[in-house]
Write a protein that holds these residues in place. Structure first.
Motif, PDB file in Angstrom:
ATOM      1  N   ILE A   1     -40.673  25.173   3.711  1.00  0.00           N
ATOM      2  CA  ILE A   1     -41.860  25.105   4.569  1.00  0.00           C
ATOM      3  C   ILE A   1     -42.377  23.665   4.611  1.00  0.00           C
ATOM      4  O   ILE A   1     -42.689  23.133   5.678  1.00  0.00           O
ATOM      5  CB  ILE A   1     -42.952  26.083   4.075  1.00  0.00           C
ATOM      6  CG1 ILE A   1     -42.418  27.523   4.103  1.00  0.00           C
ATOM      7  CG2 ILE A   1     -44.216  25.969   4.932  1.00  0.00           C
ATOM      8  CD1 ILE A   1     -43.296  28.544   3.373  1.00  0.00           C
TER       9      ILE A   1
ATOM     10  N   VAL B   1     -47.987  27.064  10.636  1.00  0.00           N
ATOM     11  CA  VAL B   1     -47.479  27.917   9.562  1.00  0.00           C
ATOM     12  C   VAL B   1     -48.401  29.125   9.507  1.00  0.00           C
ATOM     13  O   VAL B   1     -49.583  28.983   9.217  1.00  0.00           O
ATOM     14  CB  VAL B   1     -47.486  27.196   8.195  1.00  0.00           C
ATOM     15  CG1 VAL B   1     -46.954  28.114   7.104  1.00  0.00           C
ATOM     16  CG2 VAL B   1     -46.686  25.904   8.256  1.00  0.00           C
TER      17      VAL B   1
ATOM     18  N   TYR C   1     -42.788  29.555  10.791  1.00  0.00           N
ATOM     19  CA  TYR C   1     -43.042  28.173  11.219  1.00  0.00           C
ATOM     20  C   TYR C   1     -42.728  28.055  12.706  1.00  0.00           C
ATOM     21  O   TYR C   1     -41.643  28.410  13.152  1.00  0.00           O
ATOM     22  CB  TYR C   1     -42.223  27.150  10.423  1.00  0.00           C
ATOM     23  CG  TYR C   1     -42.698  25.769  10.722  1.00  0.00           C
ATOM     24  CD1 TYR C   1     -43.741  25.208   9.986  1.00  0.00           C
ATOM     25  CD2 TYR C   1     -42.187  25.054  11.802  1.00  0.00           C
ATOM     26  CE1 TYR C   1     -44.246  23.958  10.308  1.00  0.00           C
ATOM     27  CE2 TYR C   1     -42.683  23.808  12.125  1.00  0.00           C
ATOM     28  CZ  TYR C   1     -43.713  23.261  11.375  1.00  0.00           C
ATOM     29  OH  TYR C   1     -44.222  22.033  11.697  1.00  0.00           O
TER      30      TYR C   1
END
Ligand code: AVJ
Length: 324
Positions: A76, A194, A320
């Protein structure tokens, strides 16, 4: 003596005056069916009760998302990239953010946005203490309405919105679309998102998560009436309303209700409200997505799905998305 973090922290306050709140609450309670915004859950006590919900064995979303962020945090962080400005919508205690901050040493600044001023300031101070080199720029605002992004000292490569907790699920599809567009505007043409979304699963698992054996969720739900009593001069009798959680298959959502136990009259801000026996106030909708369904929804707001991460049971997803 003031701590260094107190000296550096400056709150941007866009919190609306209390008057519109009363008008909004009354409007919802005059509607059919009666409804109120789940935003009102989160006064000091409500926020505490929510923290307790997150510890319940039945309430899987928080610990599942935390596990995903832990397990896939490096991936991430790689998507977020260097020198980003991280803007968290509804930051609460900023607990999950730490998992990202630990992996983002080059972050330009962190902007927590929350409607609860006390929660926001506590969290901002605590983050500032843990990450002394990070510029923390709290904004007190209702994030569903446009707000000004503060300008950090350092140069920003891109703006990345962080929206964990499946809070997106609280918004009905048109409102969710609107919020995704607000986020798209905040992130700009090179930004990212996110976002955590709770997934469709076994109905019993879902309903138990919103109707726990200890009754913490019931207390959380009923607390909103207590809040109206103390802040809006209402006279709700908390013993005459009952918590209920139901799965609405067609809308793919859990609905939280407060059900009037008898016919009764309640006064709020000098206005009279009538309740039938068994009449419900809808206090929250918690939409459950599929990964593909969420990507489709986000695409309509100008987001391109880039990657997603799941837990072993596929209970929850962290996604994402790129602006583009
Ligand atoms: C904070 C919106 C993610 O919908 O699961 C928890 C709120 N309500 N239990 C959720 C909530 C009842 C929670 N969100």
């Amino acid at each position: 003596m003031r701590s260094p973090s107190e000296v550096r922290l400056q709150l941007r306050d866009h919190h609306p005056a209390p008057e519109p709140f009363v008008a909004e609450v009354l409007k919802g309670l005059r509607d059919t069916p009666k409804h109120i915004s789940p935003m009102y859950f989160y006064d000091a006590l409500g926020s505490e009760l929510f923290d307790r919900i997150c510890e319940l064995k039945e309430y899987y979303p928080t610990r599942t998302e935390l596990r995903i962020l832990e397990q896939h945090g490096n991936d991430i962080a790689r998507c977020i990239g260097d020198d980003a400005l991280l803007v968290e919508f509804g930051s609460g205690s900023s607990m999950k953010t730490r998992l990202l901050l630990d992996r983002l040493p080059s972050l330009a600044a962190y902007v927590p946005v929350d409607i609860s001023r006390s929660h926001l300031l506590n969290a901002a101070h605590s983050i500032s203490e843990s990450y002394p080199h990070l510029e923390v720029m709290p904004v007190c605002a209702d994030f569903t309405r446009p707000f000004m992004l503060p300008t950090p000292t350092r140069t920003v490569s891109r703006v990345v919105v962080f929206f964990p907790g499946s809070t997106i699920g609280n918004f009905d599809p048109p409102a969710a679309l609107n919020l995704l567009r607000v986020m798209r505007r905040v992130a700009g043409p090179t930004g990212g998102l996110v976002v955590g979304t709770d997934l469709v699963k076994d109905v019993n698992v879902l309903t138990r998560a919103y109707d726990d054996a200890e009754g913490v969720t019931a207390a959380f739900n009923l607390n909103v009436l207590r809040r109206f009593n103390s802040e809006m001069g209402a006279n709700f009798d908390l013993d005459q309303f009952r918590h209920r959680a139901v799965w609405n298959e067609a809308a793919s959502r859990i609905e939280m209700h407060l059900v009037s136990q008898r016919q009764q009259t309640v006064v709020l801000a000098g206005e009279t409200l009538e309740f039938e026996a068994d009449e419900a106030i809808v206090t929250e909708h918690c939409h459950k997505y599929t990964v593909a369904g969420f990507a489709r929804q986000a695409a309509r707001a100008g987001w391109k799905a880039h990657a997603h991460w799941l837990d072993d049971r596929a209970y929850f997803s962290v996604n994402y998305l790129d602006a583009g």
